[in-house]
Design an enzyme around this catalytic site. Structure first.
Site, PDB file in Angstrom:
ATOM      1  N   ASP A 303       0.868  -1.172   0.000  1.00 42.56           N
ATOM      2  CA  ASP A 303       0.000   0.000   0.000  1.00 42.56           C
ATOM      3  C   ASP A 303       0.908   1.226   0.000  1.00 42.56           C
ATOM      4  OD1 ASP A 303      -2.221  -1.611   0.154  1.00 42.56           O
ATOM      5  OD2 ASP A 303      -2.378  -1.484   2.327  1.00 42.56           O
ATOM      6  N   GLY A 390      -7.124   4.995  -8.599  1.00 39.60           N
ATOM      7  CA  GLY A 390      -7.372   6.148  -9.460  1.00 39.60           C
ATOM      8  C   GLY A 390      -7.495   5.850 -10.940  1.00 39.60           C
ATOM      9  N   ASP A 461     -13.924  -4.649  -1.831  1.00 39.58           N
ATOM     10  CA  ASP A 461     -13.701  -4.297  -0.422  1.00 39.58           C
ATOM     11  C   ASP A 461     -15.012  -4.403   0.353  1.00 39.58           C
ATOM     12  OD1 ASP A 461     -10.867  -3.397  -0.537  1.00 39.58           O
ATOM     13  OD2 ASP A 461     -11.677  -1.908  -1.912  1.00 39.58           O
ATOM     14  N   ASN A 526     -10.781  -8.599  -0.766  1.00 37.13           N
ATOM     15  CA  ASN A 526     -10.391  -8.113   0.547  1.00 37.13           C
ATOM     16  C   ASN A 526     -11.519  -8.343   1.549  1.00 37.13           C
ATOM     17  OD1 ASN A 526      -7.900  -6.694  -0.517  1.00 37.13           O
ATOM     18  ND2 ASN A 526      -9.470  -5.604  -1.664  1.00 37.13           N
TER      19      ASN A 526
END
Length: 606
Positions: A303, A390, A461, A526
């Site tokens: 990350d 992004g 997520d 995730n």
């Protein structure tokens, strides 16, 4: 994307690379540049159905009007046929790493003048053939190969040698090798795309494969060519994935491989080295390893974001909170991204994934630091690199529109092999489930259509929501192994966007099924509840999703011990397992994970 916007973006990208001390590959003149056909895919006035790829009409001439003689080029020079699509930077870096220089093909005569030629086909069959057609490169390439001159095709560079492909087709290929390139059959239980490290079976002496032995090499593709009586004289190795497909071909000085040597670690570099320098004093190494089938992958995730001082760092969150619980509340700093990526490659990671959580949401193409990370990491990391964060359509402060395809293209050209889409995929799935219509305009659809679905990962997520009765919600729920705080026996998994900060009215199950239909090639799954807890993966969630889709699923969030990796592989159909914090903090080495998996009878790459 208009021609002007494409030109501006390319100029900006070139300026970025100059600033980083890295030069880009020269692009073919006008019609041959990748931008010329990528724009046709990115919406605009054309639909996919209206594009003309001359299906089954391509005819290459057996004699060329121009006959160029082989130049007395330096033995260190390699001619590269880079038609401008996808990540070719990794191959360039591998060639330079081995001590060779690169000459880019600018016109058909450059192919005919080559002393040795590499064609790293990246992307989809139809647009690649369209480029070869329009530029005369296909005709020159056929002439070069028919003269039995040193050639190495990689992945699509192998497939294009065959008669035709079913991908967006039928589409006529170069027709040098008998056979049709078809899609893997997922009905027999294999996941498509075929992604990961697999074993190959060498069927005849190939020279460039001498160092592989019983070790794994890296594949990433949805289509393959099959061996037959008609092409048996070409086939030098096969790979088993549902069926035995062609892993490599050789006839004389002509070689091609379906796998990616530039992404296959040391063994892949040996393939390139033997092609580039066949007369060197290399002896055949004894076969090492016990590769027999597709290996389970262990992925290191980084990350990446700027800290409060503006430095780019690798961080790790606890349930997505990346700040230390101190008075200063600073961003957790676990190292530098390029350094850590290089270390994980040496440690045996099968892939390295970068997640840009800084965002640069207003101008992704202005994210020079992240592009630099990819460029520099790919110089010494010869396993796949994935990047997310992004990647979407956007309009900058000046009102200029950039498509997600253009954004993804810069990441690919900077060294990414796959891109990961998060929030944007959720919105696309919601729209698709509401309308039941594929618009073709979402980032997921645009990018997978041009680069192939194997290049697109969707990052999900979700957050667990407990239920007393599965009928309480319209979304797919599952019985949980560990009851909820009030004894609930069921849960559904609500998807989130914006780094887990906003819940959406869609479940992980529904999202996974939708993005598979829209073109995703892989799912990174995730779990906010398990993130940073070190208590193991959410087996209930991973089993739910991996049983529901036919594309590979990467398990993520919660690993804290080697046993968690064997648990997720033995109890679910996950193809890979990803971890971050335990690797960054050196709590569990990657090599320890793999040794444990081997002891448990789970095949991994060593």
């Amino acid at each position: 994307m208009t021609a002007v916007e494409t030109s501006v973006a390319r100029a900006a990208a070139n300026q970025m690379e100059v600033a980083a001390g890295i030069t880009s590959a020269p692009q073919f003149p006008k019609a041959s540049s990748y931008s010329s056909f990528s724009s046709a895919y990115s919406g605009g006035s054309h639909s996919l159905q209206s594009l003309q790829f001359n299906p089954l009409k391509f005819k290459h001439a057996r004699t060329l009007a121009i006959r160029a003689s082989v130049s007395a080029a330096d033995d260190s020079v390699v001619t590269l046929l880079d038609y401008g699509a996808g990540n070719v930077r990794s191959l360039r870096n591998a060639i330079r790493f081995l001590g060779f220089n690169i000459k880019d093909v600018q016109k058909p005569e450059d192919i005919l003048n080559a002393k040795r030629l590499i064609f790293p086909g990246v992307g989809a069959f139809a647009p690649a053939m369209d480029v070869l057609n329009k530029t005369g490169m296909g005709e020159a390439l056929c002439s070069y190969i028919e003269q039995d001159r040193p050639f190495l095709g990689i992945c699509l560079g192998l497939q294009l040698l065959f008669e035709s492909s079913e991908e967006n087709g039928p589409v006529k290929g170069l027709g040098l090798i008998p056979g049709v390139v078809g899609r893997f059959d997922s009905s027999n239980g294999v996941r498509v795309p075929h992604i990961g490290w697999n074993a190959i079976h060498i069927t005849r002496e190939s020279q460039i494969l001498d160092d592989i032995g019983s070790r794994h090499v890296y594949f990433v593709h949805s289509y393959r060519a099959m061996p037959s009586d008609d092409n048996t004289e070409w086939v030098s190795s096969t790979c088993n994935y549902g069926d035995n497909f062609i892993a490599s071909i050789r006839r004389g000085n002509v070689h091609a491989v379906q796998f990616h040597p530039e992404k296959s670690g040391d063994v892949g570099l040996s393939v390139l080295r033997r092609f580039l320098n066949p007369k060197s004093e290399m002896t055949k190494k004894p076969a090492q390893g016990k590769a027999s089938k597709l290996a389970k992958r262990v992925i290191a995730c980084l990350d990446v974001r700027t800290n409060d001082k503006g430095d780019l760092v690798v961080t790790k969150g606890d349930q997505y909170d990346v700040r230390e619980h101190t008075k200063e509340n600073e961003v957790r700093n676990l190292g530098k991204p390029v350094d850590l990526a290089g270390q994980y490659y040496k440690d045996g990671a099968d892939e390295v994934s970068f997640l840009n959580i800084t965002g640069f949401r207003d101008f992704p193409l202005g994210d020079l630091p992240m592009l630099q990370v990819l460029r520099h990491a790919s110089e010494n990391v010869f396993v796949p690199l994935t990047v997310g964060g992004g990647i979407r359509d956007f309009t900058d402060a000046n009102g200029r529109y950039y498509s997600s395809l253009e954004v993804a293209a810069e990441y690919f050209r900077s060294g990414a092999d796959k891109i990961s889409i998060g929030s944007d995929a959720v919105y696309a799935a919601e729209e698709y489930l509401k309308t039941k219509v594929k618009s073709g305009k979402s980032s997921l659809e645009q990018i997978s259509r041009v680069y192939g679905n194997q290049a697109v990962v969707v990052s999900i997520d979700p957050r667990r929501v407990y239920l007393k009765d599965p009928k309480d919600v319209e979304f797919k729920s599952t019985r949980v192994t560990n009851p909820g705080p009030n004894g609930e026996q069921y849960a559904w998994y609500q998807c989130t966007v914006n780094g887990g900060r906003e819940g959406r009215p869609i479940g992980a199950y529904e999202l996974a099924k939708a993005v598979e239909e829209l073109g995703a090639g892989e799912i990174l799954l995730n779990c906010i509840d398990c993130d940073g807890q070190g208590k193991g993966y959410d087996i209930d969630l991973i089993k739910l999703i991996s049983d529901a889709v036919s594309i590979p699923v990467i398990a993520s969030s919660g690993a804290g011990a080697v046993e968690h990796f064997s648990e997720v592989f033995s109890k679910t159909n996950a193809s890979a397992a990803l971890a971050a914090g335990i690797f960054h903090r050196k709590e569990v080495p990657i090599q320890s994970v793999k040794e444990h998996l081997l002891q448990e009878g789970i095949e991994v790459r060593m």
